[in-house]
Design a protein around this motif. Sequence first.
Motif, mmCIF file in Angstrom:
data_model
loop_
_atom_site.group_PDB
_atom_site.id
_atom_site.type_symbol
_atom_site.label_atom_id
_atom_site.label_comp_id
_atom_site.label_asym_id
_atom_site.label_seq_id
_atom_site.Cartn_x
_atom_site.Cartn_y
_atom_site.Cartn_z
ATOM 1 N N ALA A 138 30.895 37.824 49.196
ATOM 2 C CA ALA A 138 29.753 39.505 48.610
ATOM 3 C C ALA A 138 30.692 41.130 48.986
ATOM 4 O O ALA A 138 30.931 41.702 48.452
ATOM 5 C CB ALA A 138 28.704 39.661 50.019
ATOM 6 N N LYS A 139 32.089 40.891 50.169
ATOM 7 C CA LYS A 139 32.938 41.775 50.191
ATOM 8 C C LYS A 139 33.821 41.458 49.298
ATOM 9 O O LYS A 139 34.076 43.028 48.855
ATOM 10 C CB LYS A 139 33.659 41.371 51.807
ATOM 11 N N LYS A 140 34.209 40.669 48.406
ATOM 12 C CA LYS A 140 35.302 40.857 47.435
ATOM 13 C C LYS A 140 34.433 41.833 46.132
ATOM 14 O O LYS A 140 35.022 42.305 45.568
ATOM 15 C CB LYS A 140 35.812 39.427 47.402
ATOM 16 N N LYS A 141 33.088 41.604 46.226
ATOM 17 C CA LYS A 141 32.931 41.617 44.741
ATOM 18 C C LYS A 141 32.541 43.164 44.881
ATOM 19 O O LYS A 141 32.529 44.106 44.038
ATOM 20 C CB LYS A 141 30.907 41.522 44.909
ATOM 21 N N ASP A 142 32.295 43.331 45.943
ATOM 22 C CA ASP A 142 32.176 44.731 46.514
ATOM 23 C C ASP A 142 33.379 46.183 46.327
ATOM 24 O O ASP A 142 33.484 46.876 45.773
ATOM 25 C CB ASP A 142 31.461 45.548 48.179
ATOM 26 N N THR A 143 34.131 45.363 46.780
ATOM 27 C CA THR A 143 35.437 45.595 46.601
ATOM 28 C C THR A 143 35.846 45.682 44.780
ATOM 29 O O THR A 143 36.474 46.535 44.330
ATOM 30 C CB THR A 143 37.421 44.759 46.930
ATOM 31 N N GLY A 144 35.474 44.832 44.156
ATOM 32 C CA GLY A 144 35.683 44.827 42.734
ATOM 33 C C GLY A 144 35.270 45.874 42.538
ATOM 34 O O GLY A 144 34.838 46.956 41.553
ATOM 35 N N MET A 145 33.621 46.126 42.564
ATOM 36 C CA MET A 145 33.057 47.469 41.673
ATOM 37 C C MET A 145 33.402 48.395 42.689
ATOM 38 O O MET A 145 33.376 49.647 41.828
ATOM 39 C CB MET A 145 31.114 47.185 42.303
ATOM 40 N N ILE A 146 33.954 48.728 43.449
ATOM 41 C CA ILE A 146 34.867 49.966 44.201
ATOM 42 C C ILE A 146 36.044 50.444 42.902
ATOM 43 O O ILE A 146 36.124 51.401 42.623
ATOM 44 C CB ILE A 146 34.951 49.650 45.422
ATOM 45 N N LEU A 147 36.629 49.393 42.767
ATOM 46 C CA LEU A 147 37.842 49.467 41.344
ATOM 47 C C LEU A 147 37.300 49.747 40.511
ATOM 48 O O LEU A 147 37.765 50.482 39.102
ATOM 49 C CB LEU A 147 38.939 48.051 41.679
ATOM 50 N N LEU A 148 36.331 49.217 39.882
ATOM 51 C CA LEU A 148 35.653 49.502 38.477
ATOM 52 C C LEU A 148 34.784 51.174 38.539
ATOM 53 O O LEU A 148 35.019 51.403 37.446
ATOM 54 C CB LEU A 148 34.410 47.812 38.274
ATOM 55 N N GLY A 149 34.223 51.378 39.400
ATOM 56 C CA GLY A 149 33.440 52.482 39.559
ATOM 57 C C GLY A 149 35.022 53.897 39.114
ATOM 58 O O GLY A 149 34.297 54.561 38.656
ATOM 59 N N PHE A 150 36.078 53.171 40.175
ATOM 60 C CA PHE A 150 37.465 54.142 40.424
ATOM 61 C C PHE A 150 37.527 54.469 39.147
ATOM 62 O O PHE A 150 37.590 55.185 38.118
ATOM 63 C CB PHE A 150 38.233 54.252 41.018
ATOM 64 N N ALA A 151 37.938 53.179 38.021
ATOM 65 C CA ALA A 151 38.454 53.109 36.779
ATOM 66 C C ALA A 151 37.375 53.750 35.915
ATOM 67 O O ALA A 151 37.758 54.585 34.490
ATOM 68 C CB ALA A 151 38.563 51.310 36.523
ATOM 69 N N THR A 152 36.405 53.523 35.865
ATOM 70 C CA THR A 152 35.040 54.384 35.120
ATOM 71 C C THR A 152 35.041 55.475 34.871
ATOM 72 O O THR A 152 35.029 56.146 33.704
ATOM 73 C CB THR A 152 33.539 53.673 35.445
ATOM 74 N N LEU A 153 35.200 56.075 36.420
ATOM 75 C CA LEU A 153 35.147 57.147 36.169
ATOM 76 C C LEU A 153 36.368 58.126 36.070
ATOM 77 O O LEU A 153 36.332 59.156 35.816
ATOM 78 C CB LEU A 153 35.338 57.778 38.281
ATOM 79 N N MET A 154 38.084 57.636 35.811
ATOM 80 C CA MET A 154 38.622 57.986 35.378
ATOM 81 C C MET A 154 38.595 58.210 34.117
ATOM 82 O O MET A 154 39.257 59.036 33.707
ATOM 83 C CB MET A 154 39.704 57.503 36.038
ATOM 84 N N PHE A 155 38.260 56.910 33.644
ATOM 85 C CA PHE A 155 38.526 57.056 31.786
ATOM 86 C C PHE A 155 37.277 57.724 31.665
ATOM 87 O O PHE A 155 37.883 58.710 30.564
ATOM 88 C CB PHE A 155 37.595 55.333 31.536
ATOM 89 N N GLY A 156 36.360 57.785 32.214
ATOM 90 C CA GLY A 156 35.210 58.917 31.995
ATOM 91 C C GLY A 156 35.556 60.502 31.937
ATOM 92 O O GLY A 156 35.112 61.432 30.452
ATOM 93 N N MET A 157 36.724 60.540 32.570
ATOM 94 C CA MET A 157 37.631 61.887 33.135
ATOM 95 C C MET A 157 38.756 62.250 31.534
ATOM 96 O O MET A 157 38.924 62.936 31.556
ATOM 97 C CB MET A 157 38.121 62.102 34.499
ATOM 98 N N GLU A 158 38.862 60.496 31.389
ATOM 99 C CA GLU A 158 40.116 61.417 30.393
ATOM 100 C C GLU A 158 39.547 61.609 29.533
ATOM 101 O O GLU A 158 40.442 62.657 27.951
ATOM 102 C CB GLU A 158 41.316 59.882 30.286
#
Length: 591
Positions: A140-160
């Motif tokens: 579960a911890k690794k899945k949450d880490t994955g969600m953090i990275l995906l969330g950040f990637a989505t955030l930055m893609f949205g900003m671009e």
Amino acid sequence: MDIFNVLTLIGGLSLFLFGMSVMGQALERRAGDQLRTLLGKLTDRKIAGLLTGLGVTAVIQSSSATTVMVVGFVNSGIMTLKQAINVIMGANIGTTVTAWLLSLAGIDSGNLFIKLLKPSSFTPILALIGIIFYMFCKSAKKKDTGMILLGFATLMFGMETMSGAVSGLQDVPAFQQMFIMFKNPLLGVLAGAVLTAIIQSSSASVGILQVLAVTGQVSYGAAAPIIMGQNIGTCVTAMISSVGANKNAKRAALVHLSFNIIGTAVWLAVFCVLKALLRPVILDEPASRLGIAVAHSVFNVLCTLLMLPLSSFLEKLVTILVPDDKRSDAVAELDERLFATPSIALERCHTVAAEMAETAVAALKDAMVSLRSYTPALAASIREKEDKTDHYEDILGTYLVNLSTRQISEADSREAAKLLKMIGDFERIADHAVNILESAEELRDKELRFTEDASSDLTVVSAAVRDILDLSLNAFLHDDLNAASMVEPLEQVIDQLKEQLRTRHILRMQKGDCSIDAGFAWSDLLTSLERTADHCSNIAGCVIDIAHGNMDIHQSLRAFRTGSEDFRQRFQEYQRKYVLNGYFVQKRQEK
């Protein structure tokens, strides 16, 4: 700018807000233990409270969520208004972290190393790592880490995406005129406050301002008042959350609003004076993403430096705005506002469950005292404790079920399941306390007396029950596996004590030493004591099961009784410790 640019802008904004939400939630789940540790160190010292607010907000990326959580703490009585003020000030600084992360998108250089720092360069790699963690890892911890990275990637893609969509606005006269208008400080503050109030996130509104800065039409003179207004707009969330809360919780929300209004008024006045007297050239220059992040941080730090020495003044101000009245404030043991941070909500559940456990154990011990030293006051106290545990079971059960429906970490889910199982056992222990009290009242009302031998036997089994209560309580409060492992051998001894005591009492009745009425009371007492031991066994078994990631308590206890040398040794120790007059408790062989 045509309709397709507008649609692209809306899509980019949606991805930006979604990414920020996903990243914040995953960060909170991943850092649940650290959040508990930070909040556990709360003191009345200003710097400690300030750093706590800064740290929590930096983790969950939302000053609004932190302030709502603080309102919930104050409403629950676990944080004082004085502590809340310092945490709220720290939250205003912690929220600036997001702007610094978003400012990386403005990096522009031919240097390879510096190019790698640009989000458009490393975000695809983070997204790849994130999706691997999320889809292929079982932890579960690794899945949450994955969600953090995906969330950040989505955030930055949205900003671009937003940046590309608004780039054409630099040639639109109406857009240029709008930011010339925002050079009027009051209009800039109003615009920032309204935008932030609508999306309920100052971090997101600062990010939108950084995107608009790409057009080159946002000057520092226009950006500064907007940033000040954003701090006021973010107070809407906390003000809404304080509706229906007690007076101190409403005061905490007002502290957030007062802090930002006073800070904005003071520094806006300073800004206007400097602008009028010195006419700094920088105010007419186009703002960059990095410049906006710097301005946001500087403003929030200046507000904190201004108001931190005046925290007592803020406390008095909100007390005047929300005065005391003759009605006493109701304290909510469990506040739904804490659902915003599930790990903190669960920690609060554990605290309330600990109070319930101590109350139930105290009721049972008092009930055993009532058998020898009954008083009306003691009887009233036992019944009051039983009512209290009923109340605790009701609110905890409802709260934990609602909490379990939310996205929580695997560890938090196990803890919630453990609490749901155990609160029923503690409630039943309190019920048995009342049953024992009723037996004491029956003996008193009918003027019945146990023989000297019966009283001696009762002393032995009562001592064993007190011991098992202490062991199970300690196991629950401290997750003490050693104490938990000692419960089951003692429970088996108590089971056999019950059978032996019944046999001895029958023999006394046959000899005419005890009456039939006393025999009924004796049987009821033994049943209540033995069932109390059973509930203690359930509690200890649950602690052991959760520690080993197993939820089948019956299988665990069966395996422990039949295949453990440690169980046999402790069983024999308890046999020797709890000896009836003329008898040793004989071990039954489990079939």
